[in-house]
Design an enzyme around this catalytic site. Structure first.
Site, PDB file in Angstrom:
ATOM      1  N   ASP A  84       0.832  -1.206   0.000  1.00 40.41           N
ATOM      2  CA  ASP A  84       0.000   0.000   0.000  1.00 40.41           C
ATOM      3  C   ASP A  84       0.868   1.259   0.000  1.00 40.41           C
ATOM      4  OD1 ASP A  84      -2.474   1.395   0.319  1.00 40.41           O
ATOM      5  OD2 ASP A  84      -2.219   1.453   2.492  1.00 40.41           O
ATOM      6  N   HIS A  85       0.518   2.225  -0.834  1.00 39.89           N
ATOM      7  CA  HIS A  85       1.159   3.548  -0.836  1.00 39.89           C
ATOM      8  C   HIS A  85       2.676   3.512  -0.953  1.00 39.89           C
ATOM      9  CE1 HIS A  85      -2.234   6.232  -0.197  1.00 39.89           C
ATOM     10  NE2 HIS A  85      -2.702   5.441   0.746  1.00 39.89           N
ATOM     11  N   ASP A 106       2.247   4.850  -5.510  1.00 43.71           N
ATOM     12  CA  ASP A 106       1.511   6.105  -5.309  1.00 43.71           C
ATOM     13  C   ASP A 106       2.383   7.275  -5.749  1.00 43.71           C
ATOM     14  OD1 ASP A 106       0.146   8.322  -4.504  1.00 43.71           O
ATOM     15  OD2 ASP A 106      -0.006   7.761  -2.399  1.00 43.71           O
ATOM     16  N   HIS A 179      -7.338  10.614   4.742  1.00 40.78           N
ATOM     17  CA  HIS A 179      -6.748   9.536   5.544  1.00 40.78           C
ATOM     18  C   HIS A 179      -6.781   9.858   7.041  1.00 40.78           C
ATOM     19  CE1 HIS A 179      -4.615   8.469   1.714  1.00 40.78           C
ATOM     20  NE2 HIS A 179      -4.868   7.260   2.165  1.00 40.78           N
ATOM     21  N   SER A 210     -11.878   5.131   6.728  1.00 35.51           N
ATOM     22  CA  SER A 210     -12.277   5.142   8.149  1.00 35.51           C
ATOM     23  C   SER A 210     -13.125   6.350   8.515  1.00 35.51           C
ATOM     24  CB  SER A 210     -11.035   5.108   9.048  1.00 35.51           C
ATOM     25  OG  SER A 210     -10.405   3.855   8.937  1.00 35.51           O
ATOM     26  N   ASN A 229     -10.109   0.597   1.420  1.00 35.87           N
ATOM     27  CA  ASN A 229      -8.935   0.565   2.292  1.00 35.87           C
ATOM     28  C   ASN A 229      -9.286   1.056   3.692  1.00 35.87           C
ATOM     29  OD1 ASN A 229      -7.553  -0.120  -0.008  1.00 35.87           O
ATOM     30  ND2 ASN A 229      -6.095   1.572   0.097  1.00 35.87           N
TER      31      ASN A 229
HETATM   32  O1  G3H Z   1      -4.256   3.143   2.341  1.00 33.94           O
HETATM   33  C1  G3H Z   1      -4.856   3.006   3.424  1.00 33.94           C
HETATM   34  C2  G3H Z   1      -6.066   3.723   3.690  1.00 33.94           C
HETATM   35  O2  G3H Z   1      -6.380   4.635   2.762  1.00 33.94           O
HETATM   36  C3  G3H Z   1      -6.614   3.761   5.053  1.00 33.94           C
HETATM   37  O3  G3H Z   1      -7.175   5.000   5.448  1.00 33.94           O
HETATM   38  O4  G3H Z   1      -6.770   5.016   7.890  1.00 33.94           O
HETATM   39  O5  G3H Z   1      -8.448   6.472   6.877  1.00 33.94           O
HETATM   40  O6  G3H Z   1      -8.838   4.029   6.976  1.00 33.94           O
HETATM   41  P1  G3H Z   1      -7.842   5.129   6.871  1.00 33.94           P
HETATM   42 ZN    ZN Z   2      -4.548   5.266   1.565  1.00 33.29          ZN
END
Ligand code: G3H
Ligand code: ZN
Length: 283
Positions: A84-85, A106, A179, A210, A229
């Site tokens: 991820d990222h 990313d 995020h 989230s 995500n």
């Molecule tokens: O790449 C991971 C996410 O975008 C998680 O985001 O912490 O807001 O759930 P979050």
């Molecule tokens: Zn993210």
């Protein structure tokens, strides 16, 4: 079952019209909780490790990747592994060597032409190895280590061109989330999600999930988001449980006494998210 290619899970979810959560792994307890939750709900799931999590582990992806892979291989439901990222091509290559089925490069902070060039080059390399690539267009703020940038929503026409030029297998888009939010007050632009779904031929990825209410998350899936995500919601449950355990018993020294309930709390969130997004029973 066991270790599954990410692309298979993404395609099945897109065709099936449900959301597949990609939960961020920090340590072994998170990974165990996610796999246990998926097994309990008979759901496919994606374990994702971010570049920031790799930095937390001293810059080496291999130990946490080996743990995730072992859990995936032993699982009774399909479990995919995703990076991820990442902003480092070298880290993408190490993730692939460690058995990851997909990587996100990313480059959303770069000018569009540079983003496209870097990602297209990785796609050629990854596809030759049977690995899928997630690209990102638009700016979702709030990520740790990210310079402060204004949110920049993804344009559907540009998104379609980006996918055609890079060959990415999934596209992360900016549709109103941020995020790391600890309150669920983000407002998703559902009209934009529908327009992106109509314009873009690959699964769409929601970052910063989230901060979104349950009603909006479900609506986002209905309007066309596929990979969801989630990190902060798990961490809220994990940390709140540890805090409560230690407040109840400040003399506690055995980490298992507070990590086990924290792991259980994460598993409960995982199960709840799988049911909300529609993946329960699909594994
Ligand atoms: O790449 C991971 C996410 O975008 C998680 O985001 O912490 O807001 O759930 P979050
Ligand atoms: Zn993210």
């Amino acid at each position: 079952m066991a270790l599954a290619p990410t692309i298979d899970l993404l395609r099945a979810a897109r065709i099936g019209g449900y959301g597949i959560p990609a939960f961020n792994v920090i340590g072994l307890e998170h990974a165990e909780a996610i796999v246990r939750g998926a097994e309990a709900e008979r759901a496919p799931v994606i374990l994702q490790v971010s570049e920031n999590a790799v930095k937390y582990h001293g810059g080496a992806i291999e130990p946490i990747a080996a743990a995730c892979r072992a859990l995936a291989e032993a699982a009774s439901v399909p479990v995919a592994l995703h990076l991820d990222h990442a902003t480092s091509r070298a880290l993408c290559e190490r993730a692939v060597a460690a058995g990851f089925g997909s990587v996100m490069l990313d480059e959303s902070a770069l000018p569009l032409a540079d983003n496209e060039r870097q990602v297209a080059d990785l796609v050629r390399w990854a596809h030759a190895r049977g690995v899928a690539v997630e690209g990102m267009l638009g700016m979702v703020g709030g990520k740790e280590g990210m310079r402060d940038t204004a949110e920049e929503r993804t344009d559907p026409v540009e998104a379609a061109a980006y996918v055609a030029r890079t060959g990415v297998d999934a596209l992360a888009v900016a549709v109103g989330t941020t995020h790391g939010m600890v309150e669920r007050t983000a407002r998703i632009d559902l009209g934009l999600v529908s327009a992106l779904r109509a314009a873009v031929p690959v699964p769409l990825v929601l970052h910063g999930s989230s901060g979104v209410s349950d009603a909006d998350l479900a609506a986002a899936v209905r309007h066309g988001m596929t990979k969801i995500n989630l990190a902060t919601q798990l961490n809220q449950a994990f940390t709140a449980t540890i805090r409560a355990c230690l407040e109840a018993n400040p003399a506690q020294v055995d980490p298992r006494r507070y990590l086990a309930p924290a792991r259980d709390a994460v598993e409960a969130v995982v199960r709840d998210r799988l049911r909300l997004l529609g993946g329960a029973g699909r594994g």
